[in-house]
Design a protein around this motif. Structure first.
Motif, short mmCIF file in Angstrom:
data_model
loop_
_atom_site.label_atom_id
_atom_site.label_comp_id
_atom_site.label_asym_id
_atom_site.label_seq_id
_atom_site.Cartn_x
_atom_site.Cartn_y
_atom_site.Cartn_z
N HIS A 44 39.39 44.23 31.16
CA HIS A 44 37.96 44.53 31.17
C HIS A 44 37.54 45.02 32.55
CE1 HIS A 44 36.62 41.01 33.50
NE2 HIS A 44 37.52 40.33 32.84
N PRO A 45 36.50 45.85 32.58
CA PRO A 45 35.95 46.30 33.86
C PRO A 45 35.07 45.21 34.45
CG PRO A 45 34.61 47.17 32.10
CD PRO A 45 35.76 46.41 31.44
N ASN A 46 34.80 45.32 35.72
CA ASN A 46 33.83 44.46 36.39
C ASN A 46 32.68 45.35 36.86
OD1 ASN A 46 35.19 41.89 36.23
ND2 ASN A 46 36.71 42.82 37.56
N THR A 47 31.56 45.27 36.14
CA THR A 47 30.40 46.12 36.44
C THR A 47 29.21 45.31 36.93
OG1 THR A 47 29.46 45.96 34.22
CG2 THR A 47 31.10 47.71 34.59
N GLY A 48 29.39 44.00 37.10
CA GLY A 48 28.27 43.14 37.45
C GLY A 48 27.58 42.56 36.22
N LYS A 87 27.64 55.02 34.64
CA LYS A 87 28.45 55.87 35.51
C LYS A 87 29.73 55.13 35.86
CE LYS A 87 24.98 58.84 37.19
NZ LYS A 87 25.19 60.15 36.74
N LEU A 88 30.82 55.86 36.01
CA LEU A 88 32.11 55.25 36.32
C LEU A 88 32.10 54.49 37.63
CD1 LEU A 88 34.69 57.90 35.11
CD2 LEU A 88 34.12 55.70 34.07
N ASP A 89 31.27 54.90 38.58
CA ASP A 89 31.26 54.20 39.86
C ASP A 89 30.64 52.80 39.76
OD1 ASP A 89 28.54 54.83 39.73
OD2 ASP A 89 28.53 56.01 41.57
N LYS A 90 30.09 52.46 38.60
CA LYS A 90 29.60 51.10 38.38
C LYS A 90 30.77 50.11 38.23
CE LYS A 90 26.41 48.40 35.70
NZ LYS A 90 25.18 47.94 36.18
N ILE A 91 31.96 50.63 37.90
CA ILE A 91 33.14 49.77 37.76
C ILE A 91 33.70 49.50 39.15
CG2 ILE A 91 35.47 49.56 36.81
CD1 ILE A 91 34.59 51.56 34.60
N GLU A 92 33.54 48.25 39.59
CA GLU A 92 34.03 47.85 40.92
C GLU A 92 35.52 47.56 40.90
OE1 GLU A 92 31.68 44.69 42.60
OE2 GLU A 92 29.85 45.54 41.74
N SER A 93 35.99 47.00 39.78
CA SER A 93 37.39 46.62 39.65
C SER A 93 37.65 46.30 38.19
CB SER A 93 37.72 45.41 40.53
OG SER A 93 36.95 44.28 40.10
#
Length: 138
Positions: free
Chosen positions: A90-94, A9-15
């Protein structure tokens, strides 16, 4: 990553992080100019200069951290104004390893990323507090 984890889900991308690479003094000067232009136009957190490869990165660089709300403005701007520099976004998803190796996009040359220092999972990304004060419209 398991197939059961997809789609994310897109909301997994924090930054996001943009790593602006440079090689040598001429490219560093270009990177300095690009950094100033970013600071004038976008609400971001400009990271420290690394004048040698650090962590998983193969070249000297600095990092630009930004919130998802800035993606639609900053990334297209970088696409047309990168001044010939290579930039990893790159995204930050954990999941740092997947974020750097599988979910990244490259502007310019694709550089090797050393996966050894990257973990599969990490706690939430540090809160991004912009250190720029945009005064120019992109």
């Amino acid at each position: 990553m398991c197939k059961d984890d997809l789609p994310l889900k897109l909301d997994k991308i924090e930054s996001y992080h943009a790593h602006v690479y440079f090689d040598g003094s001429e490219q560093r000067e270009t990177a300095e100019l690009l950094r100033e232009e970013i600071a004038e136009r976008f609400s971001v957190l400009l990271g420290r200069w690394h004048d040698r490869p650090v962590g998983p990165h193969a070249l000297a660089m600095y990092q630009v951290a930004f919130l998802p709300v800035e993606f639609a403005r900053l990334v297209p701007w970088l696409m047309v104004n990168r001044r010939g520099l290579t930039i990893l976004i790159h995204p930050n998803t954990g999941e740092p390893k997947s974020d750097h190796l599988e979910r990244a996009l490259w502007l310019g040359a694709v550089l090797e990323i050393d996966s050894a220092p990257l973990s599969d999972r990490e706690d939430s990304e540090v809160e991004i507090v912009p250190n720029t004060r945009p005064t120019v419209s992109p």
